[in-house]
Design an enzyme around this catalytic site. Structure first.
Site, PDB file in Angstrom:
ATOM      1  N   ARG A  99       3.999  -1.311  10.321  1.00  0.00           N
ATOM      2  CA  ARG A  99       5.169  -1.504  11.185  1.00  0.00           C
ATOM      3  C   ARG A  99       5.419  -2.909  11.721  1.00  0.00           C
ATOM      4  NH1 ARG A  99       3.364   3.700  14.367  1.00  0.00           N
ATOM      5  NH2 ARG A  99       1.425   2.855  13.497  1.00  0.00           N
ATOM      6  N   THR A 137     -10.549   6.990  11.300  1.00  0.00           N
ATOM      7  CA  THR A 137     -10.537   6.448  12.668  1.00  0.00           C
ATOM      8  C   THR A 137      -9.907   7.425  13.663  1.00  0.00           C
ATOM      9  OG1 THR A 137      -8.566   5.275  12.000  1.00  0.00           O
ATOM     10  CG2 THR A 137     -10.585   3.993  12.123  1.00  0.00           C
ATOM     11  N   LYS A 177       0.854  -1.199   0.000  1.00  0.00           N
ATOM     12  CA  LYS A 177       0.000   0.000   0.000  1.00  0.00           C
ATOM     13  C   LYS A 177       0.882   1.238   0.000  1.00  0.00           C
ATOM     14  CE  LYS A 177      -1.483   2.243   3.467  1.00  0.00           C
ATOM     15  NZ  LYS A 177      -1.988   3.488   3.998  1.00  0.00           N
ATOM     16  N   ASP A 202      -3.416   4.254  -1.999  1.00  0.00           N
ATOM     17  CA  ASP A 202      -4.215   4.838  -0.906  1.00  0.00           C
ATOM     18  C   ASP A 202      -4.307   6.341  -1.152  1.00  0.00           C
ATOM     19  OD1 ASP A 202      -5.549   5.217   1.458  1.00  0.00           O
ATOM     20  OD2 ASP A 202      -3.800   4.876   2.743  1.00  0.00           O
ATOM     21  N   LYS A 242      -7.092   8.245  -1.313  1.00  0.00           N
ATOM     22  CA  LYS A 242      -8.156   8.900  -0.537  1.00  0.00           C
ATOM     23  C   LYS A 242      -8.618  10.186  -1.227  1.00  0.00           C
ATOM     24  CE  LYS A 242      -7.211   7.167   4.150  1.00  0.00           C
ATOM     25  NZ  LYS A 242      -5.788   6.760   4.177  1.00  0.00           N
ATOM     26  N   ASP A 296     -13.060  15.244  -3.794  1.00  0.00           N
ATOM     27  CA  ASP A 296     -13.112  16.504  -4.547  1.00  0.00           C
ATOM     28  C   ASP A 296     -14.408  16.482  -5.350  1.00  0.00           C
ATOM     29  OD1 ASP A 296     -12.315  18.866  -6.019  1.00  0.00           O
ATOM     30  OD2 ASP A 296     -10.238  18.335  -5.601  1.00  0.00           O
TER      31      ASP A 296
HETATM   32  O1  C5P Z   1       2.174   0.663  10.777  1.00  0.00           O
HETATM   33  P1  C5P Z   1       0.709   0.382  10.816  1.00  0.00           P
HETATM   34  O2  C5P Z   1       0.360  -1.088  10.730  1.00  0.00           O
HETATM   35  O3  C5P Z   1       0.009   1.061  11.959  1.00  0.00           O
HETATM   36  O4  C5P Z   1       0.162   1.042   9.451  1.00  0.00           O
HETATM   37  C1  C5P Z   1      -1.210   1.103   9.141  1.00  0.00           C
HETATM   38  C2  C5P Z   1      -1.411   1.788   7.824  1.00  0.00           C
HETATM   39  O5  C5P Z   1      -2.818   1.933   7.599  1.00  0.00           O
HETATM   40  C3  C5P Z   1      -0.822   3.192   7.735  1.00  0.00           C
HETATM   41  O6  C5P Z   1      -0.449   3.412   6.369  1.00  0.00           O
HETATM   42  C4  C5P Z   1      -1.971   4.090   8.094  1.00  0.00           C
HETATM   43  O7  C5P Z   1      -1.889   5.366   7.546  1.00  0.00           O
HETATM   44  C5  C5P Z   1      -3.139   3.313   7.487  1.00  0.00           C
HETATM   45  N1  C5P Z   1      -4.438   3.593   8.076  1.00  0.00           N
HETATM   46  C6  C5P Z   1      -4.710   3.412   9.419  1.00  0.00           C
HETATM   47  N2  C5P Z   1      -5.943   3.694   9.918  1.00  0.00           N
HETATM   48  C7  C5P Z   1      -6.908   4.143   9.101  1.00  0.00           C
HETATM   49  C8  C5P Z   1      -6.663   4.311   7.740  1.00  0.00           C
HETATM   50  C9  C5P Z   1      -5.394   4.026   7.253  1.00  0.00           C
HETATM   51  O8  C5P Z   1      -3.843   2.982  10.164  1.00  0.00           O
HETATM   52  N3  C5P Z   1      -8.104   4.378   9.581  1.00  0.00           N
END
Ligand code: C5P
Length: 236
Positions: free
Chosen positions: A216, A125, A38, A65, A67, A70
């Site tokens: 991560r 979120t 992603k 991603d 998003k 517009d």
């Molecule tokens: O590192 P981690 O597993 O927390 O990454 C989650 C990914 O999902 C990040 O790219 C974050 O921006 C994205 N994301 C999120 N919560 C959302 C929408 C997208 O964590 N509601």
């Protein structure tokens, strides 16, 4: 009842970095072990379509991603501009409304087969019920999420991004074929970091998630390949 997607194909690794060599190296090492990668606003703003091409050249399906949010014409044009990158999945904001979502859907339908999945973000979120109130949206947020998911479905999109805690309600409201893309995933052995509403990969899939966005726990692991394999095993 989990959907029939191969365990490894469910995993999309979030490449949240402005280090293109790191992104390419991760994609090279993880190709074949996960469903795809992603790339979001950070990566796309830094490296644009050339960066996406470098990563997808590693044989990785790509979730853009973007998003987008517009006016309908602009979003549809932006989707068309992204189609040559042949993304597996691309997203827009459901709060852009029906006309915007339908214009995006029509643009995606112009793609060569296989067309990308078009997914909508419902409620970010990061927004609390009080934040929603301040921007004129009535909480609780789960009610808004379900309402926007139903609107998304009625506009002919393929699914939504939702938090682990919203999977059951959206699945119930939108049925078995609507795709649920879920971030906030943490295996028991990974640090939560700044994610608050988390679930393990297994729990999320058992509740009805189709695709898991995981950053991560894989990209920050000492051995990203071993971490990805471990998650796939937990899903098998
Ligand atoms: O590192 P981690 O597993 O927390 O990454 C989650 C990914 O999902 C990040 O790219 C974050 O921006 C994205 N994301 C999120 N919560 C959302 C929408 C997208 O964590 N509601």
């Amino acid at each position: 009842m989990p959907s029939q997607i191969k365990p490894t194909d469910r995993i999309f690794v979030a490449l949240d970095t402005t280090d293109i060599e790191l992104a390419v190296s991760l994609a090279q090492h993880l190709a074949g072990l996960v469903g795809g990668v992603k790339m979001g606003k950070e990566f796309l703003t830094a490296f644009g379509p050339d960066g996406v091409r470098r990563v997808s050249a590693c044989g990785m399906p790509v979730f853009l991603d973007t998003k987008f949010h517009d006016i309908p014409n602009t979003v549809a044009s932006a989707i068309r501009a992204a189609l040559p990158l042949q993304p597996f999945m691309i997203n827009i904001h459901a709060s852009g409304g029906r006309a915007m979502m339908e214009a995006a859907r029509d643009a995606v339908l112009e793609a060569e087969s296989p067309r990308p999945l078009l997914i909508a973000v419902t409620v970010l979120t990061s927004l609390s019920d009080q934040d929603l109130d301040e921007i004129g949206l009535k909480g609780p947020s789960q009610d808004r999420v379900v309402a926007l998911a139903k609107l998304t479905q009625s506009c002919g999109l393929d699914g939504v991004v939702c938090s682990p805690l919203e999977i059951a309600a959206v699945r119930q409201a939108c049925g078995p074929d609507f795709k649920l893309v879920v971030p906030g995933i943490r295996p028991t052995w990974a640090a939560a970091g700044d994610q608050k509403r988390i679930m393990t990969p297994r729990q999320a899939v058992d509740l009805g998630a189709d695709y898991l966005v995981i950053g991560r726990p894989i990209t920050g692991a000492d051995d990203p390949v071993a971490a990805a394999k471990k998650i796939a095993e937990e899903l098998a």
